[in-house]
Design an enzyme around this catalytic site. Structure first.
Site, PDB file in Angstrom:
ATOM      1  N   HIS A 137      15.059  23.531  21.327  1.00 17.75           N
ATOM      2  CA  HIS A 137      15.662  24.029  22.562  1.00 17.75           C
ATOM      3  C   HIS A 137      15.750  22.929  23.602  1.00 17.75           C
ATOM      4  O   HIS A 137      15.009  21.950  23.563  1.00 17.75           O
ATOM      5  CB  HIS A 137      14.900  25.243  23.116  1.00 17.75           C
ATOM      6  N   CYS A 153       7.339  24.620  19.686  1.00 14.07           N
ATOM      7  CA  CYS A 153       8.778  24.377  19.610  1.00 14.07           C
ATOM      8  C   CYS A 153       9.092  22.893  19.714  1.00 14.07           C
ATOM      9  O   CYS A 153       8.234  22.083  20.039  1.00 14.07           O
ATOM     10  CB  CYS A 153       9.506  25.141  20.714  1.00 14.07           C
TER      11      CYS A 153
END
Length: 178
Positions: A137, A153
């Protein structure tokens, strides 16, 4: 009489093949096999030109491949101690532009477009463990790219995440190694 030739000379994205029967052939498409029948040349397209991603946690980068060709590398922020980014082979299962974020500890929802949303504008999800999702992301904290700081992440600069988003699709293979 048929003869098979493997194409072995590559100049950037141009492939060059020389045959005595036909002379020099140049193509902007990678060519895997050429079949010569008399003086005619039949070209076959490459096998497996699918895009795939390889993540090196130790180098903190993702490499984009199209078939066997390295396309580009991007720096990443990775999971911190106790929230390590999982290793293994995954595939992209979700792609969201302007994602909302749910804090995995508190369940608090942060809407898309909110400056406090750590996902930025692009989300490429590849794994889930219950309520915990892992993915690439963009980030509202670009200074964290290159650090081990996330909840598992893979954080990217906004421009890089946008570029990666345009190169992958649901089903794209993601391999993560230490």
């Amino acid at each position: 009489m048929y003869k098979m030739f493997k194409i072995f000379t590559s100049l950037s994205s141009w492939v060059v093949l020389w045959t005595a029967a036909t002379g020099l052939i140049v193509s902007h498409q990678p060519i895997v096999l050429a079949q010569v029948r008399g003086l005619s040349l039949e070209l076959q397209p490459p096998v497996n030109q699918e895009t795939r991603l390889e993540v090196s946690l130790s180098r903190r980068q993702v490499t984009v491949y199209r078939g066997a060709v390295e396309v580009k590398k991007y720096p990443l922020g990775i999971g911190k101690a106790g929230w390590e980014t999982p290793t293994g082979t995954f595939s992209v299962v979700q792609m969201v532009r302007d994602p909302i974020w749910m804090n995995p500890l508190t369940g608090q929802i942060v809407p898309a477009g909110d400056p406090a949303n750590p996902l930025g504008s692009y989300w490429i999800g590849f794994s889930t463990e219950g309520r915990i999702w892992y993915g690439f992301h963009s980030t509202n904290q670009p200074q964290t790219v290159g650090q081990a700081i996330s909840h598992g992440c893979l954080r990217m600069y906004s421009q890089d995440a946008e570029e990666l988003f345009s190169q992958v699709k649901v089903g794209t293979l993601v391999t993560i190694v230490q």
